[in-house]
Motif scaffolding. Structure first.
Motif, mmCIF file in Angstrom:
data_model
loop_
_atom_site.group_PDB
_atom_site.id
_atom_site.type_symbol
_atom_site.label_atom_id
_atom_site.label_comp_id
_atom_site.label_asym_id
_atom_site.label_seq_id
_atom_site.Cartn_x
_atom_site.Cartn_y
_atom_site.Cartn_z
ATOM 1 N N MET A 230 -2.573 -0.144 5.047
ATOM 2 C CA MET A 230 -2.270 1.040 4.247
ATOM 3 C C MET A 230 -1.122 1.816 4.880
ATOM 4 S SD MET A 230 -5.675 3.203 5.334
ATOM 5 C CE MET A 230 -6.706 1.747 5.127
ATOM 6 N N LEU A 231 -0.467 2.612 4.082
ATOM 7 C CA LEU A 231 0.716 3.336 4.542
ATOM 8 C C LEU A 231 0.391 4.303 5.666
ATOM 9 C CD1 LEU A 231 3.728 3.854 4.213
ATOM 10 C CD2 LEU A 231 3.194 5.437 2.343
ATOM 11 N N ASP A 232 -0.791 4.898 5.647
ATOM 12 C CA ASP A 232 -1.173 5.835 6.711
ATOM 13 C C ASP A 232 -1.116 5.157 8.083
ATOM 14 O OD1 ASP A 232 -2.682 8.257 5.045
ATOM 15 O OD2 ASP A 232 -2.870 6.294 4.126
ATOM 16 N N TYR B 282 -2.685 -1.889 -1.357
ATOM 17 C CA TYR B 282 -2.185 -1.031 -2.435
ATOM 18 C C TYR B 282 -1.670 0.291 -1.888
ATOM 19 C CZ TYR B 282 -2.387 2.314 -6.298
ATOM 20 O OH TYR B 282 -2.088 3.299 -7.207
ATOM 21 N N THR B 283 -0.535 0.738 -2.413
ATOM 22 C CA THR B 283 0.024 2.047 -2.090
ATOM 23 C C THR B 283 0.260 2.814 -3.384
ATOM 24 O OG1 THR B 283 1.181 1.136 -0.161
ATOM 25 C CG2 THR B 283 1.913 3.285 -0.957
ATOM 26 N N VAL C 96 3.153 -3.018 4.526
ATOM 27 C CA VAL C 96 1.826 -2.597 4.083
ATOM 28 C C VAL C 96 1.282 -3.685 3.167
ATOM 29 C CG1 VAL C 96 0.514 -0.885 2.787
ATOM 30 C CG2 VAL C 96 2.398 -0.154 4.260
ATOM 31 N N TRP D 161 3.745 -0.189 -11.816
ATOM 32 C CA TRP D 161 3.865 0.444 -10.497
ATOM 33 C C TRP D 161 5.316 0.501 -10.070
ATOM 34 C CZ3 TRP D 161 5.980 -0.685 -5.834
ATOM 35 C CH2 TRP D 161 5.589 0.093 -4.736
ATOM 36 N N LYS E 8 -3.653 -3.827 11.449
ATOM 37 C CA LYS E 8 -4.447 -2.944 10.595
ATOM 38 C C LYS E 8 -5.764 -2.615 11.290
ATOM 39 C CE LYS E 8 -6.522 -6.789 8.026
ATOM 40 N NZ LYS E 8 -6.763 -7.384 6.699
ATOM 41 N N ALA F 9 7.294 5.915 2.303
ATOM 42 C CA ALA F 9 7.721 4.582 2.739
ATOM 43 C C ALA F 9 9.232 4.518 2.897
ATOM 44 C CB ALA F 9 7.245 3.537 1.738
ATOM 45 N N LEU G 36 6.555 -2.341 1.233
ATOM 46 C CA LEU G 36 5.297 -2.240 0.514
ATOM 47 C C LEU G 36 4.996 -3.524 -0.243
ATOM 48 C CD1 LEU G 36 5.661 1.353 -0.984
ATOM 49 C CD2 LEU G 36 4.560 0.695 1.164
ATOM 50 N N SER H 47 3.505 7.702 -3.228
ATOM 51 C CA SER H 47 3.665 7.643 -1.780
ATOM 52 C C SER H 47 4.880 6.831 -1.359
ATOM 53 C CB SER H 47 2.417 7.037 -1.132
ATOM 54 O OG SER H 47 1.290 7.856 -1.361
ATOM 55 N N VAL H 48 5.588 6.278 -2.328
ATOM 56 C CA VAL H 48 6.750 5.462 -2.017
ATOM 57 C C VAL H 48 7.834 6.277 -1.304
ATOM 58 C CG1 VAL H 48 7.994 5.815 -4.179
ATOM 59 C CG2 VAL H 48 8.212 3.640 -2.985
#
Length: 399
Positions: free
Chosen positions: A66-68, A87-88, A84, A110, A39, A96, A103, A92-93
């Motif tokens: 993070m997913l980015d 939190y996502t 990740v 969620w 990260k 993924a 995630l 945005s799943v």
């Protein structure tokens, strides 16, 4: 022609990354895997090159915040499992799923929303690691009842797959192990409750670098190797313990842009906080606080020139900083080391962190997109990444 113009750069020793992975591999039980945490752009070292080297050196998977950050790794051709940790947003799943990124989740609502998004898009299931909060106070379920509800929701979600459960330690790098042991006992209780409920447990992981050093027997299926991957210890205490020997991977270097010798007193930089005296030589370096070289080093920090410490004089500017050299010593283009070794001297990230009142984690993370990263292996340059231009020079060995 080199792929950057300003003579300031970070050097990353990939051999050090390999050594650190191998050191933890030998310190841990054979059954425990290594999840390399890359990260924050690999803690400032460069996530892609470090991630590839960590995997080539024996790490089993990667982790990001993070997913980015995971997207960047996938776009670079990395196929290994990626988790990740933070939190996502549920919407945005879909990304993924397409990228096969796992995630972290800890909330039934969620999971319900994430499952709906995936069903509507007709996408493949996403792996989910449940985060338990055993004493960190950030993310995660805090009670057994809450954990059971989350697990039940996850099991009822056809587009989500339970692939992991974990916690994170708050004080594993301290001499007093009371808090860490209490957290581990709570985590063990969660796992036992799940077993008693007939749940088949997925991948289990709880150790960060500090816990992996102090409690390798808590390795379970994997550790999360963060700061130790880069050759840094989580705290001065962990370094003093000497359980493992780590090799710092990062150096920060620059070259002299200008030299002036005082024939009469003159002030240096904003605020005129330093006055050069006749005979002193002041060298200007092309780096400043806009690059992540802290202004708190003004009139306090040091650099290395010809293997000797030289003081930073005046205030660190946005793009430049000045150092005082021995009279007649400096020439334009001479190399200066700001972090790292030169000859027998070293300015460690621990030293810099202490000077500016922070932890060693923050020092490399502050080095930002204006500074290119140059990668070395066996003493040879093997790759360059310049975040400012977002250009990768391929690292052939790690493809």
């Amino acid at each position: 022609m080199k792929p950057f113009c300003r003579d300031t750069w970070v050097e990353v020793d990939l051999d050090a990354i390999r050594t650190n992975v191998e050191t933890f591999r030998s310190h841990l039980p054979k059954s425990t895997g290594i999840m390399a945490v890359v990260k924050a752009d690999g803690y400032g070292h460069g996530a892609v090159h470090v991630g590839k080297e960590a995997l080539a050196s024996g790490a089993n998977s990667l982790a990001v915040a993070m997913l980015d950050e995971a997207i960047i790794l996938r776009e670079a051709g990395i196929e290994a499992p990626i988790l990740v940790l933070g939190y996502t947003p549920a919407e945005s799943v879909e990304i993924a799923s397409r990228l096969r990124v796992e995630l972290t989740a800890y909330n039934s609502d969620w999971m319900i929303h994430a499952n709906e998004f995936l069903q509507q898009a007709g996408l493949e299931a996403v792996g989910v690691h449940i985060k338990t909060d055993t004493g960190m106070g950030r993310l995660g379920v805090r009670t057994s009842e809450e954990l059971m509800r989350v697990v039940s929701t996850l099991e009822a979600s056809p587009k989500l797959t339970w692939t992991g459960i974990f916690t994170h330690f708050a004080c594993a790098d301290e001499p007093d192990t009371t808090h860490a042991r209490r957290q581990h006992e709570t985590f063990q209780a969660f796992l036992q409750d799940l077993r008693h409920a007939g749940k088949k447990l997925p991948m289990i992981h709880c150790c960060n670098t500090a816990a992996a050093i102090a409690f390798p027997e808590w390795g379970y299926d994997s550790i999360r190797l963060g700061i130790g991957l880069y050759g840094l210890y989580p705290s001065p205490y962990m370094k003093e313990r000497a359980d493992v020997s780590l090799v710092p991977a990062l150096s920060l270097k620059t070259r002299i842009a200008h030299v002036k010798t005082a024939t009469e007193p003159f002030t240096v930089s904003y605020g005129a906080t330093y006055c050069a005296q006749p005979g002193e030589q002041v060298a200007t370096l092309p780096i400043g606080y806009a690059d992540g070289f802290s202004r708190l080093l003004s009139n306090r920090g040091e650099a290395l020139y010809n293997g000797t410490r030289v003081p930073i004089v005046g205030r660190v500017c946005m793009d430049q900083v000045m150092v005082r050299l021995e009279p007649g010593a400096g020439q334009v283009n001479d190399e200066i080391v700001l972090y790292g070794k030169q000859g027998d001297e070293e300015i460690s990230l621990d030293e810099v962190a202490a000077l500016i009142g922070t932890i060693n984690y923050e020092v490399p993370c502050m080095l930002n997109y204006r500074i290119p990263r140059v990668y070395f292996q066996s003493g040879e340059e093997v790759g360059v990444f310049h975040p400012l231009t977002m250009k990768h020079a391929p690292l052939e060995r790690c493809k």
